[in-house]
Design an enzyme around this catalytic site. Sequence first.
Site, PDB file in Angstrom:
ATOM      1  N   SER A 234      77.079  79.785  82.228  1.00 51.99           N
ATOM      2  CA  SER A 234      75.746  79.307  81.890  1.00 51.99           C
ATOM      3  C   SER A 234      75.576  79.210  80.382  1.00 51.99           C
ATOM      4  CB  SER A 234      74.680  80.245  82.461  1.00 51.99           C
ATOM      5  OG  SER A 234      74.710  80.260  83.871  1.00 51.99           O
ATOM      6  N   GLY A 270      75.445  74.860  84.396  1.00 51.10           N
ATOM      7  CA  GLY A 270      75.642  75.715  83.234  1.00 51.10           C
ATOM      8  C   GLY A 270      75.389  75.042  81.906  1.00 51.10           C
ATOM      9  N   GLU A 312      75.100  70.679  89.335  1.00 51.91           N
ATOM     10  CA  GLU A 312      73.993  71.561  89.685  1.00 51.91           C
ATOM     11  C   GLU A 312      73.243  72.059  88.446  1.00 51.91           C
ATOM     12  OE1 GLU A 312      76.385  73.283  93.594  1.00 51.91           O
ATOM     13  OE2 GLU A 312      76.113  74.548  91.818  1.00 51.91           O
ATOM     14  N   PRO A 313      72.547  71.181  87.747  1.00 53.05           N
ATOM     15  CA  PRO A 313      71.794  71.615  86.560  1.00 53.05           C
ATOM     16  C   PRO A 313      70.524  72.361  86.951  1.00 53.05           C
ATOM     17  CG  PRO A 313      71.315  69.327  87.036  1.00 53.05           C
ATOM     18  CD  PRO A 313      72.389  69.738  88.015  1.00 53.05           C
ATOM     19  N   GLY A 314      70.159  73.333  86.158  1.00 52.14           N
ATOM     20  CA  GLY A 314      68.894  74.046  86.350  1.00 52.14           C
ATOM     21  C   GLY A 314      68.198  74.245  85.025  1.00 52.14           C
ATOM     22  N   ARG A 315      68.818  75.085  84.188  1.00 54.88           N
ATOM     23  CA  ARG A 315      68.246  75.414  82.881  1.00 54.88           C
ATOM     24  C   ARG A 315      67.982  74.178  82.033  1.00 54.88           C
ATOM     25  NH1 ARG A 315      69.669  80.114  80.151  1.00 54.88           N
ATOM     26  NH2 ARG A 315      71.473  80.263  81.546  1.00 54.88           N
ATOM     27  N   ARG A 389      65.426  88.211  80.139  1.00 49.39           N
ATOM     28  CA  ARG A 389      66.669  87.731  79.549  1.00 49.39           C
ATOM     29  C   ARG A 389      67.056  88.425  78.236  1.00 49.39           C
ATOM     30  NH1 ARG A 389      67.398  83.194  77.805  1.00 49.39           N
ATOM     31  NH2 ARG A 389      69.589  82.969  78.375  1.00 49.39           N
ATOM     32  N   TYR A 393      70.674  89.989  78.411  1.00 53.96           N
ATOM     33  CA  TYR A 393      71.745  89.267  77.719  1.00 53.96           C
ATOM     34  C   TYR A 393      71.651  89.291  76.197  1.00 53.96           C
ATOM     35  CZ  TYR A 393      71.344  86.897  82.306  1.00 53.96           C
ATOM     36  OH  TYR A 393      71.225  86.608  83.626  1.00 53.96           O
ATOM     37  N   CYS A 420      57.540 100.498  79.047  1.00 54.89           N
ATOM     38  CA  CYS A 420      58.047 101.785  78.574  1.00 54.89           C
ATOM     39  C   CYS A 420      59.567 101.766  78.449  1.00 54.89           C
ATOM     40  CB  CYS A 420      57.596 102.892  79.517  1.00 54.89           C
ATOM     41  SG  CYS A 420      55.814 103.115  79.544  1.00 54.89           S
TER      42      CYS A 420
END
EC number: 4.1.1.20
Length: 512
Positions: A234, A270, A312-315, A389, A393, A420
């Site tokens: 990704s 990705g 398969e694109p998403g982002r 995220r 990451y 917290c």
Amino acid sequence: MTANPLAPSWLPQPEDSNDLPRAVWPQNAGRAVDGELVLGGVPASDLIARHGTPLYVVDEADARARARGFREAFEREGARIGTGVTVYYAAKAFLTATVAQWMASEGLSIDVCSAGEFAVASAAGVAPARMGFHGNNKSVAEIDEAVGAGIGAIVVDSPVEVERIAAAAERHGRVQAVRLRVNSGVHAHTHDFLATAHEDQKFGISLAEAPAVVASIRSHPNLRFLGLHCHIGSQIFGADGFEQSAARLLGLHAELLAGGEIPELNLGGGFGIAYTSVDDPTPVDVLARQIADIVAVECAGLGIAVPHLAFEPGRVIIGPSTVTLYTVGTVKPVTVSVGEAGAQNHDLTHTEMPTHTDMPTHTDMTGIQSPTAVRTYVSVDGGMSDNARPALYGADYTVRLANRRSGAEPALVRIAGKHCESGDIVVYADYLPGDVEPGDTLAVAATGAYCWSLSSNYNYLGRPPVVAVQGGEARLIMRGETIDDLLSRDPAIARATRKAPTAQSPAAQRVS
């Protein structure tokens, strides 16, 4: 103004910390005459007055244009090399019924990974035949439901799934199309948790194991082998990883043709986006051309026909279209020893520690003096519950004032959440006007992918609502959660409420 030595080396100090870098923000984001952020023609203050903060705001026209643009670019390049292309929207990035409808209306199929995602896409009116079903641990019940509904394709992730899918297909009297996910061994240039095609990980099988699994698939008359599938990771910039992966996949594809037809090749997704002004992802039309050329050259070298291609694109579709709005609660300047700033910075490999002889110094308990600098912590009313995220990451984001424009000098800030956890950071490093104060509204860009979909109720915060904006109009596409929503799931509270009614919770409003 002298740059703050605590800033990571990749982060330039802007001349104007009110500017909106075009590569990072939605196409229809801008500032009004008074400096307020406007999204899809709707002022941020109007959105907040109706829905509060935190709030996800999706630019519908932007999301649709990106979906349409991706499909058209890859279809055009596929036709140029003599093949067709199917584009699946990766629902895991961000899925609501409305988003699924947008994607379907723009000509995309939908890739789902669970019974829940399948249910949402189905409820949105997407035909099961236009869906693919992923997942490394699909349950027998999920497989049975998908096969019975007429799912377009199922991705086989492990050998045991061949028998499970074949059994479901036999029960329902269907011939089920399947793909086989393989690990090409190509490690994308990305975070280890995001790289998904090297051998030592949970997804797929090795290239060496694939022929035996394909033979197993072909042994079942109620299974149809569509082809190989691979996803190399990704947030990938450039086509280099796809070139190596496609070469290995097509070599195996050519070998497997001896046993029967293989109509397609799925190269996954990705594709990366710009989260900051220094990110430079390859434009989609360029990627499409480069990947098409890679496939054409490899097929010519192997002497085989170019298969139908799937992606398969998403982002890359939903990520840049979305902005999250927050309200500032506290602003806290923190004096940090520059010598130990590495411990304060999330990415040591991209941090250079310059020496400054004119900086203030701090004397530690041993009497050693070290230069110091100020990092301003700006805390907001959300955090890792609406954007996990950065904690997962070390992801970087861009932040701007949303309620006004300021002429104050830029100040290095770290946007912190209210949870917290010391790692509850929304933006590790960016510049805001130095007069940022409690009550200001902040906008964090490019939060469409894996923010709402990874959201949680940590510390019993409700998940924020989602609104879509277009042409000066806003509409709610996902209701936010209230405290009453959270309490309603606890049987003990429900029993106590039935026995002894109390005054209505003050949070008939959204949790913020």
